[in-house]
Design a protein around this motif. Structure first.
Motif, PDB file in Angstrom:
ATOM      1  N   SER A 284       0.839  -1.185   0.000  1.00  0.00           N
ATOM      2  CA  SER A 284       0.000   0.000   0.000  1.00  0.00           C
ATOM      3  C   SER A 284       0.882   1.246   0.000  1.00  0.00           C
ATOM      4  N   ALA A 285       0.377   2.322  -0.547  1.00  0.00           N
ATOM      5  CA  ALA A 285       1.114   3.587  -0.540  1.00  0.00           C
ATOM      6  C   ALA A 285       1.280   4.059   0.898  1.00  0.00           C
ATOM      7  N   ALA A 286       2.405   4.676   1.173  1.00  0.00           N
ATOM      8  CA  ALA A 286       2.670   5.180   2.522  1.00  0.00           C
ATOM      9  C   ALA A 286       1.659   6.267   2.861  1.00  0.00           C
ATOM     10  N   ARG A 287       1.257   6.285   4.099  1.00  0.00           N
ATOM     11  CA  ARG A 287       0.309   7.291   4.566  1.00  0.00           C
ATOM     12  C   ARG A 287       1.063   8.368   5.321  1.00  0.00           C
ATOM     13  N   ALA A 288       0.743   9.621   5.048  1.00  0.00           N
ATOM     14  CA  ALA A 288       1.379  10.723   5.752  1.00  0.00           C
ATOM     15  C   ALA A 288       0.780  10.878   7.150  1.00  0.00           C
ATOM     16  N   GLU A 289      -0.457  10.489   7.307  1.00  0.00           N
ATOM     17  CA  GLU A 289      -1.157  10.612   8.578  1.00  0.00           C
ATOM     18  C   GLU A 289      -0.608   9.612   9.598  1.00  0.00           C
TER      19      GLU A 289
ATOM     20  N   ARG B 271      -6.505 -13.167   3.638  1.00  0.00           N
ATOM     21  CA  ARG B 271      -6.971 -12.819   2.280  1.00  0.00           C
ATOM     22  C   ARG B 271      -8.471 -12.519   2.287  1.00  0.00           C
ATOM     23  N   ALA B 272      -9.228 -13.313   3.030  1.00  0.00           N
ATOM     24  CA  ALA B 272     -10.673 -13.087   3.140  1.00  0.00           C
ATOM     25  C   ALA B 272     -10.957 -11.750   3.818  1.00  0.00           C
ATOM     26  N   LEU B 273     -10.184 -11.418   4.853  1.00  0.00           N
ATOM     27  CA  LEU B 273     -10.380 -10.147   5.541  1.00  0.00           C
ATOM     28  C   LEU B 273     -10.049  -8.973   4.625  1.00  0.00           C
ATOM     29  N   ILE B 274      -8.969  -9.087   3.870  1.00  0.00           N
ATOM     30  CA  ILE B 274      -8.611  -8.034   2.920  1.00  0.00           C
ATOM     31  C   ILE B 274      -9.732  -7.841   1.895  1.00  0.00           C
ATOM     32  N   ALA B 275     -10.382  -8.928   1.499  1.00  0.00           N
ATOM     33  CA  ALA B 275     -11.512  -8.816   0.571  1.00  0.00           C
ATOM     34  C   ALA B 275     -12.660  -8.024   1.194  1.00  0.00           C
ATOM     35  N   CYS B 276     -12.785  -8.066   2.508  1.00  0.00           N
ATOM     36  CA  CYS B 276     -13.857  -7.327   3.188  1.00  0.00           C
ATOM     37  C   CYS B 276     -13.491  -5.875   3.456  1.00  0.00           C
TER      38      CYS B 276
ATOM     39  N   GLY C 162      -7.658  -0.759   4.168  1.00  0.00           N
ATOM     40  CA  GLY C 162      -8.450  -0.787   5.391  1.00  0.00           C
ATOM     41  C   GLY C 162      -7.775  -1.501   6.544  1.00  0.00           C
ATOM     42  N   ILE C 163      -6.602  -2.080   6.293  1.00  0.00           N
ATOM     43  CA  ILE C 163      -5.891  -2.799   7.353  1.00  0.00           C
ATOM     44  C   ILE C 163      -4.594  -2.067   7.672  1.00  0.00           C
ATOM     45  N   ALA C 164      -4.457  -1.675   8.932  1.00  0.00           N
ATOM     46  CA  ALA C 164      -3.251  -0.982   9.382  1.00  0.00           C
ATOM     47  C   ALA C 164      -2.142  -1.975   9.709  1.00  0.00           C
ATOM     48  N   GLY C 165      -2.512  -3.171  10.101  1.00  0.00           N
ATOM     49  CA  GLY C 165      -1.527  -4.181  10.460  1.00  0.00           C
ATOM     50  C   GLY C 165      -2.208  -5.399  11.041  1.00  0.00           C
ATOM     51  N   VAL C 166      -1.406  -6.399  11.347  1.00  0.00           N
ATOM     52  CA  VAL C 166      -1.899  -7.616  11.985  1.00  0.00           C
ATOM     53  C   VAL C 166      -1.189  -7.730  13.322  1.00  0.00           C
TER      54      VAL C 166
ATOM     55  N   ALA D 250       3.929 -13.243   3.707  1.00  0.00           N
ATOM     56  CA  ALA D 250       3.754 -13.905   2.405  1.00  0.00           C
ATOM     57  C   ALA D 250       2.522 -13.354   1.683  1.00  0.00           C
ATOM     58  N   ILE D 251       1.540 -12.932   2.431  1.00  0.00           N
ATOM     59  CA  ILE D 251       0.321 -12.392   1.815  1.00  0.00           C
ATOM     60  C   ILE D 251       0.515 -10.928   1.434  1.00  0.00           C
ATOM     61  N   ASP D 252       1.149 -10.158   2.306  1.00  0.00           N
ATOM     62  CA  ASP D 252       1.402  -8.751   2.004  1.00  0.00           C
ATOM     63  C   ASP D 252       2.614  -8.302   2.828  1.00  0.00           C
ATOM     64  N   ALA D 253       3.730  -8.157   2.172  1.00  0.00           N
ATOM     65  CA  ALA D 253       4.979  -7.805   2.856  1.00  0.00           C
ATOM     66  C   ALA D 253       4.924  -6.443   3.538  1.00  0.00           C
ATOM     67  N   SER D 254       3.967  -5.593   3.146  1.00  0.00           N
ATOM     68  CA  SER D 254       3.887  -4.266   3.750  1.00  0.00           C
ATOM     69  C   SER D 254       3.159  -4.273   5.094  1.00  0.00           C
ATOM     70  N   LEU D 255       2.550  -5.374   5.445  1.00  0.00           N
ATOM     71  CA  LEU D 255       1.873  -5.454   6.737  1.00  0.00           C
ATOM     72  C   LEU D 255       2.870  -5.796   7.823  1.00  0.00           C
TER      73      LEU D 255
END
Length: 150
Positions: free
Chosen positions: A3-8, A106-111, A116-120, A145-150
């Motif tokens: 995801s793009a970095a957030r300034a906030e 993956r199911a949560l990301i679909a929702c 919408g996800i800041a992290g796990v 493995a699902i999203d390296a940015s998390l």
């Protein structure tokens, strides 16, 4: 894709006062959080820890099975609140999905949508809960493995 970095800045809270949570008025809850500068929410509704943990049980509204238009997810999006996903609910320490099985993140990301996800959040107090280091490592590897940015 990351995801793009957030300034906030991320300002997170865990749960909300019991009386407010009991309303399940997600629009009001997330509007109030946002008005107070909160940008991320960890869905725990535990109101007693000792001698026995007690929860309202609304945590399940923030994990699969879920729908993008569910009231909690829709209200979070409306108010710009991102989810701190509860790793222990997505991936119980003794029940990591096998390769090829449906994946809860993956199911949560679909929702929620990826933004919408800041992290796990990892397992809470793993030694106290009897969670082995190998389970924490497996959770980390699965998320990355699902999203390296998390």
């Amino acid at each position: 894709m990351p995801s793009a970095a957030r300034a906030e800045p991320v300002v997170a809270v865990s749960g909300v006062p019991r009386d407010l949570a009991q309303t399940r008025d997600w629009d009001r809850i997330f509007a109030d959080l946002r008005a107070n500068g909160v940008t991320a929410f960890f869905p725990t509704f535990q109101y007693v820890e000792q001698p026995e943990a007690k929860s309202l049980g609304f945590e399940t509204e923030f994990v699969p099975p879920c729908k993008p238009d569910a009231p909690a997810f829709a209200a979070m999006r409306r108010h710009g609140i991102r989810l701190l996903a509860p790793g222990g609910l997505l991936y119980p320490a003794d029940a990591m999905p096998a390769a090829g099985e449906a994946d809860p993140l993956r199911a949560l990301i679909a929702c929620t949508g990826r933004d919408g996800i800041a992290g796990v959040v990892a397992y809470d107090e793993p030694p106290h809960q009897g969670v082995k280091l190998s389970a924490s490592e497996a959770l980390y590897r699965r998320v990355k493995a699902i999203d390296a940015s998390l």
